[in-house]
Design a protein around this motif. Structure first.
Motif, PDB file in Angstrom:
ATOM      1  N   HIS A   1       0.823  -1.207   0.000  1.00 39.50           N
ATOM      2  CA  HIS A   1       0.000   0.000   0.000  1.00 39.50           C
ATOM      3  C   HIS A   1       0.861   1.263   0.000  1.00 39.50           C
ATOM      4  CE1 HIS A   1      -3.360  -2.682   0.889  1.00 39.50           C
ATOM      5  NE2 HIS A   1      -4.161  -1.672   0.622  1.00 39.50           N
ATOM      6  N   ARG A   2       2.023   1.182   0.658  1.00 43.19           N
ATOM      7  CA  ARG A   2       2.913   2.351   0.668  1.00 43.19           C
ATOM      8  C   ARG A   2       3.460   2.625  -0.725  1.00 43.19           C
ATOM      9  NH1 ARG A   2       8.287   3.731   2.524  1.00 43.19           N
ATOM     10  NH2 ARG A   2       8.820   1.584   3.009  1.00 43.19           N
ATOM     11  N   ALA A   3       3.800   1.568  -1.456  1.00 36.62           N
ATOM     12  CA  ALA A   3       4.256   1.760  -2.834  1.00 36.62           C
ATOM     13  C   ALA A   3       3.144   2.364  -3.688  1.00 36.62           C
ATOM     14  CB  ALA A   3       4.713   0.421  -3.417  1.00 36.62           C
ATOM     15  N   ALA A   4       1.921   1.894  -3.464  1.00 34.91           N
ATOM     16  CA  ALA A   4       0.782   2.449  -4.212  1.00 34.91           C
ATOM     17  C   ALA A   4       0.594   3.923  -3.876  1.00 34.91           C
ATOM     18  CB  ALA A   4      -0.488   1.662  -3.891  1.00 34.91           C
ATOM     19  N   SER A   5       0.801   4.283  -2.607  1.00 38.22           N
ATOM     20  CA  SER A   5       0.659   5.687  -2.211  1.00 38.22           C
ATOM     21  C   SER A   5       1.706   6.565  -2.879  1.00 38.22           C
ATOM     22  CB  SER A   5       0.777   5.822  -0.686  1.00 38.22           C
ATOM     23  OG  SER A   5      -0.376   5.352  -0.053  1.00 38.22           O
ATOM     24  N   LEU A   6       2.935   6.059  -2.987  1.00 40.89           N
ATOM     25  CA  LEU A   6       3.981   6.832  -3.654  1.00 40.89           C
ATOM     26  C   LEU A   6       3.579   7.106  -5.107  1.00 40.89           C
ATOM     27  CD1 LEU A   6       7.800   6.256  -3.398  1.00 40.89           C
ATOM     28  CD2 LEU A   6       6.744   6.702  -5.600  1.00 40.89           C
ATOM     29  N   ILE A   7       3.090   6.079  -5.781  1.00 39.09           N
ATOM     30  CA  ILE A   7       2.684   6.225  -7.182  1.00 39.09           C
ATOM     31  C   ILE A   7       1.509   7.190  -7.291  1.00 39.09           C
ATOM     32  CG2 ILE A   7       1.667   4.971  -9.130  1.00 39.09           C
ATOM     33  CD1 ILE A   7       3.349   2.527  -8.146  1.00 39.09           C
ATOM     34  N   ASP A   8       0.526   7.010  -6.407  1.00 30.97           N
ATOM     35  CA  ASP A   8      -0.654   7.864  -6.407  1.00 30.97           C
ATOM     36  C   ASP A   8      -0.255   9.323  -6.175  1.00 30.97           C
ATOM     37  OD1 ASP A   8      -3.675   8.155  -6.181  1.00 30.97           O
ATOM     38  OD2 ASP A   8      -3.083   8.883  -4.203  1.00 30.97           O
ATOM     39  N   ASP A   9       0.606   9.567  -5.174  1.00 29.39           N
ATOM     40  CA  ASP A   9       1.043  10.933  -4.888  1.00 29.39           C
ATOM     41  C   ASP A   9       1.791  11.543  -6.067  1.00 29.39           C
ATOM     42  OD1 ASP A   9      -0.049  10.624  -2.415  1.00 29.39           O
ATOM     43  OD2 ASP A   9       1.840  10.451  -1.324  1.00 29.39           O
ATOM     44  N   TYR A  10       2.662  10.770  -6.677  1.00 29.20           N
ATOM     45  CA  TYR A  10       3.468  11.277  -7.794  1.00 29.20           C
ATOM     46  C   TYR A  10       2.557  11.729  -8.936  1.00 29.20           C
ATOM     47  CZ  TYR A  10       7.111  11.441 -11.383  1.00 29.20           C
ATOM     48  OH  TYR A  10       7.966  11.847 -12.392  1.00 29.20           O
ATOM     49  N   LEU A  11       1.589  10.900  -9.282  1.00 25.96           N
ATOM     50  CA  LEU A  11       0.708  11.215 -10.409  1.00 25.96           C
ATOM     51  C   LEU A  11      -0.202  12.396 -10.098  1.00 25.96           C
ATOM     52  CD1 LEU A  11      -0.130   7.533 -11.394  1.00 25.96           C
ATOM     53  CD2 LEU A  11       1.185   9.155 -12.786  1.00 25.96           C
ATOM     54  N   ARG A  12      -0.747  12.429  -8.862  1.00 23.68           N
ATOM     55  CA  ARG A  12      -1.611  13.551  -8.496  1.00 23.68           C
ATOM     56  C   ARG A  12      -0.836  14.867  -8.497  1.00 23.68           C
ATOM     57  NH1 ARG A  12      -6.587  11.975  -6.309  1.00 23.68           N
ATOM     58  NH2 ARG A  12      -6.683   9.750  -5.776  1.00 23.68           N
ATOM     59  N   SER A  13       0.393  14.804  -7.974  1.00 25.16           N
ATOM     60  CA  SER A  13       1.208  16.020  -7.935  1.00 25.16           C
ATOM     61  C   SER A  13       1.525  16.536  -9.329  1.00 25.16           C
ATOM     62  CB  SER A  13       2.511  15.742  -7.175  1.00 25.16           C
ATOM     63  OG  SER A  13       2.243  15.371  -5.843  1.00 25.16           O
TER      64      SER A  13
END
Length: 502
Positions: free
Chosen positions: A406-418
């Motif tokens: 889930h932490r890896a998914a959060s990193l990806i999610d944050d990167y794309l949203r940013s």
């Protein structure tokens, strides 16, 4: 440790050297605890009962918390932190006499061991103890009542936790509710004092932690909790009268050369302002409430107003951190991990009722993330791939690490949203992230045919490491990136992300 002359190292080992330093640092930082209290005081209000009514009253004191928090003199003993041997012997005696129990080691400054061995030692559960009693393992010679044996086990447990390598100094005086800049200043001062204690064998050594020093320190701490920066105390290093504000000014002068050499002096600016007459957070709260209240009772509506203002400030601070941290060089990796874990904590509350959800989502403002300059596109992809590889997102085995997935998914999610993309996060046992380019604005989008989409797919989980977790430390050798998932397929995912961001 290894830079010491061999005559000084003697037969000591690193753990002993570190323990002795953290004990010494705990002793000497206690001299400055009154400063820590005054500079971080933010609790001028107190819950009271008046004529049968529960009220919140504004008081003349700056730190009701520190005046309320337990600090029994029976545990705050002279010589406790004079040396590591003194700490061990006095702590053992406190436990044997039943004075120290559980986690009631409530001194304002204390040395602490690493958390993991402590957690391992206290993992004996009540069910396990009941099982041991049932098997009669303690019935040798004479029967011992279970309650008595439980007390004996607790004492042994505590004594085992005492003699562990020290790993940190805990300062337990600070309060919340400040600006981010003041929080950073308070932490920076402690950091610099620790460095000064470590580097200078003469600094603050007049504070011996004897009976006179502890009596003076306790009195100073109480005065600082009552009157903050306005308090008149006894200088903990000389015994002469001094104001807290003047002692703060002297302390800042002592750490200034070190702060300037480490480029940290600007971080101390809020404390410099206080030393020159500025107010702490408690004084600012008191001034505001006095202007708005007819008396000294704070109505619920005003407390709610303060709460929502604080929540908005924390959210703004978190957005600022999440946006700016990539510019911090080597520290960015550590801070990024904390932010990802915060994101996961917030995301875990998505299925909860609104009142139970974490209020702060740990997201940067859209498209507010600082852009790091890379020499070429390969370097940019490589940096992101390393961030992903450091996350042990293991699946497909009995020891799946779903929190890390889930932490890896959060990193990806944050990167794309940013980057301003439209992102959906699918939160399940195995999370998924789906991103699209934003809808086109006429004449501004390079994408001309939205009827023929292309889907890029990939996974960000990995199989178990072999032989150990060192595979989650990425490294470059020649033209090759090494690390679990570097080929299959976190580098590919990083390529997708950078391409979509661009």
């Amino acid at each position: 440790f290894m830079h010491l002359p061999s005559s000084e190292r003697g037969d000591r080992h690193l753990d002993g050297f570190k323990s002795e330093f953290y004990i010494t640092a705990s002793r000497l930082l206690r001299a400055f605890a009154c400063l820590f209290i005054a500079a971080s005081a933010s609790t001028p209000m107190q819950a009271q009962v008046r004529d049968g009514r529960a009220v919140v009253a504004l008081t003349e004191f700056d730190s009701i918390r520190n005046l309320t928090f337990p600090n029994p003199s029976a545990i705050d003993l002279p010589d406790l932190y004079r040396s590591y041997d003194d700490y061990l012997q006095i702590s053992y005696d406190l436990v044997r006499r039943g004075v120290r129990f559980g986690n009631n080691n409530w001194t304002p400054v204390r040395a602490r061991s690493f958390a993991e061995p402590v957690e391992r030692i206290i993992s004996t559960t009540s069910d396990q103890l009941a099982s041991l009693y049932a098997r009669g393992l303690f019935a040798v010679g004479e029967a011992t009542p279970p309650e008595e044996m439980a007390l004996q086990i607790e004492k042994q447990n505590l004594m085992a936790r005492i003699n562990l390598p020290m790993g940190r100094v805990e300062v337990r005086t600070d309060e919340g509710g400040h600006s981010l800049d003041l929080d950073i200043a308070n932490l920076t001062l402690k950091h610099l004092l620790l460095l000064r204690v470590y580097a200078d064998p003469r600094f603050a050594r007049s504070f011996r932690y004897d009976r006179e020093d502890i009596s003076r320190a306790r009195a100073n701490e109480r005065l600082a909790a009552q009157f903050g920066l306005r308090a008149e105390i006894e200088n903990p290093l000389t015994g002469k009268p001094v104001s807290v504000r003047a002692f703060l000014k002297w302390t800042l002068g002592e750490v200034k050369p070190l702060a300037e050499a480490l480029n940290l002096w600007n971080d101390l600016h809020p404390l410099v302002e206080m030393s020159e007459g500025g107010r702490n957070t408690a004084e600012k709260i008191r001034a505001r409430l006095q202007a708005e209240l007819g008396g000294d009772e704070a109505p619920l509506s005003l407390l709610k107003e303060l709460f929502y203002e604080r929540e908005a400030q924390v959210k703004s601070d978190v957005e600022r951190i999440a946006s700016d941290y990539p510019s911090l060089g080597a520290d960015a990796v550590k801070i990024g991990e904390f932010i990802q874990r915060g994101r996961e904590a917030a995301r875990a509350g998505d299925g909860l009722a609104a009142s139970q959800k974490p209020p702060i989502p740990f997201l940067p403002r859209t498209q507010a993330v600082i852009e790091i300059s890379y020499p070429d596109k390969t370097s940019e992809i490589l940096d992101l791939a390393r961030q992903l590889i450091r996350i042990p997102s293991v699946t497909a085995c009995p020891n799946e690490r779903l929190d890390e997935v889930h932490r890896a998914a959060s990193l990806i999610d944050d990167y794309l949203r940013s980057a301003g993309l439209e992102v959906k996060f699918f939160n399940g046992k195995y999370p998924a992230v789906y991103a699209q380019f934003p809808k086109p604005v006429s004449g501004q989008s390079p994408i001309t045919n939205y009827q023929s989409p292309i889907l890029l797919t990939g996974h960000f989980d990995v199989v178990e490491p072999d032989p150990d977790d060192s595979q989650f430390t990425p490294r470059v050798e020649g033209d090759y990136l090494w690390g679990r998932g570097s080929a299959d397929m976190k580098t590919v995912v990083a390529t997708y992300l950078v391409w979509m961001k661009d």
